[in-house]
Design an enzyme around this catalytic site. Structure first.
Site, PDB file in Angstrom:
ATOM      1  N   LEU A 106       0.841  -1.186   0.000  1.00  0.00           N
ATOM      2  CA  LEU A 106       0.000   0.000   0.000  1.00  0.00           C
ATOM      3  C   LEU A 106       0.880   1.241   0.000  1.00  0.00           C
ATOM      4  CD1 LEU A 106      -1.306  -2.372   1.906  1.00  0.00           C
ATOM      5  CD2 LEU A 106      -2.993  -0.622   2.438  1.00  0.00           C
ATOM      6  N   GLY A 194       1.577   4.113   4.835  1.00  0.00           N
ATOM      7  CA  GLY A 194       2.346   3.317   3.880  1.00  0.00           C
ATOM      8  C   GLY A 194       2.670   1.974   4.504  1.00  0.00           C
ATOM      9  N   SER A 195       2.330   0.863   3.858  1.00  0.00           N
ATOM     10  CA  SER A 195       2.407  -0.410   4.559  1.00  0.00           C
ATOM     11  C   SER A 195       2.259  -1.597   3.604  1.00  0.00           C
ATOM     12  CB  SER A 195       1.296  -0.460   5.619  1.00  0.00           C
ATOM     13  OG  SER A 195       0.049  -0.158   5.003  1.00  0.00           O
ATOM     14  N   ARG A 196       2.042  -2.782   4.207  1.00  0.00           N
ATOM     15  CA  ARG A 196       1.840  -3.998   3.438  1.00  0.00           C
ATOM     16  C   ARG A 196       0.905  -4.928   4.204  1.00  0.00           C
ATOM     17  NH1 ARG A 196       6.934  -7.774   2.409  1.00  0.00           N
ATOM     18  NH2 ARG A 196       5.887  -9.678   3.024  1.00  0.00           N
TER      19      ARG A 196
END
Length: 225
Positions: A106, A194-196
């Protein structure tokens, strides 16, 4: 995506998690713009820009899961960076045999609400403090700050979902606890900024998506059970 759909996505109301950020940005913006000094007016403009960014980042659009109790849905918006066979996280107690893992990255421009991939019960939640490496890197699943969930289906099979903080992200929010039962597509968390999100499929279930594909959380089908 049509123009109307794009506008609806951009103009979606923010999640309640945005409240403190919106309040702070608005306050700084108003106070800064109310003074005649250049330095404080610059600060005020920065506050307004920050508020606008938070309105966009914390968007919480409505999603309509496709019909079908045998579908595994995307847990997040973003781009698939990895589809691979790996062992599930040890803390989730899903065994050591490799299963298919679908990793969705993301960016700060994506919707960051996490959604349930299936209907089921949350039977395990395990939080791990860690680093803040680029979430698109494979080693982020082991070294970064993360929150792991095990979801148990009605037939007893398990699916793992892991929220992973990224290079900019500094806070993982999880809205559910062990024992909660949720439907497919329901919101269960959020990561800023901001990530996964990783989804570990049950043994024998293969993904229907490929690397580079764009996901829509709560709507895109990852696999069929």
């Amino acid at each position: 995506m049509s123009l109307i759909q794009s506008l609806k996505l951009v103009l979606s109301p923010p999640h309640r998690a945005a409240t403190p950020f919106l309040a702070a940005g608005t306050l700084v913006g108003l106070l800064g713009r109310a003074t005649p000094w250049r330095a404080t007016r610059f600060l005020g403009n920065a506050g307004i820009a920050f508020t606008a960014f938070c309105l966009y980042f914390f968007r919480d659009p409505k999603r309509t899961p496709p019909p079908g109790s045998d579908l595994v849905l995307a847990s997040a918006d973003g781009r698939i960076t990895s589809v691979s066979l790996v062992a599930p996280p040890v803390a989730l107690e899903m065994g050591a045999a490799p299963v298919w893992r679908v990793s969705t990255f993301l960016s700060v421009l994506d919707v960051h609400i996490n959604r349930m991939p299936v209907a089921g019960q949350v039977t395990k939640v395990a939080y791990h403090a860690g680093k803040f490496l680029n979430a698109s890197l494979d080693k982020a699943s082991e070294h970064n700050e993360r929150n792991e969930l095990r979801l148990t289906l009605a037939d007893g099979r398990n699916i793992g979902v892991v929220q992973i903080a990224g290079l900019i992200a500094r806070r993982i929010l999880c809205f559910v606890e062990e024992g909660d039962h949720l439907e497919a597509g329901e919101r269960f968390g959020l990561i800023r900024f901001g990530s996964r999100t990783d989804v570990y499929l049950p043994p024998g279930v293969e993904p229907l998506v490929t690397e580079g594909q764009t996901m829509i959380g709560g709507e895109t089908v990852l696999a069929k059970l």
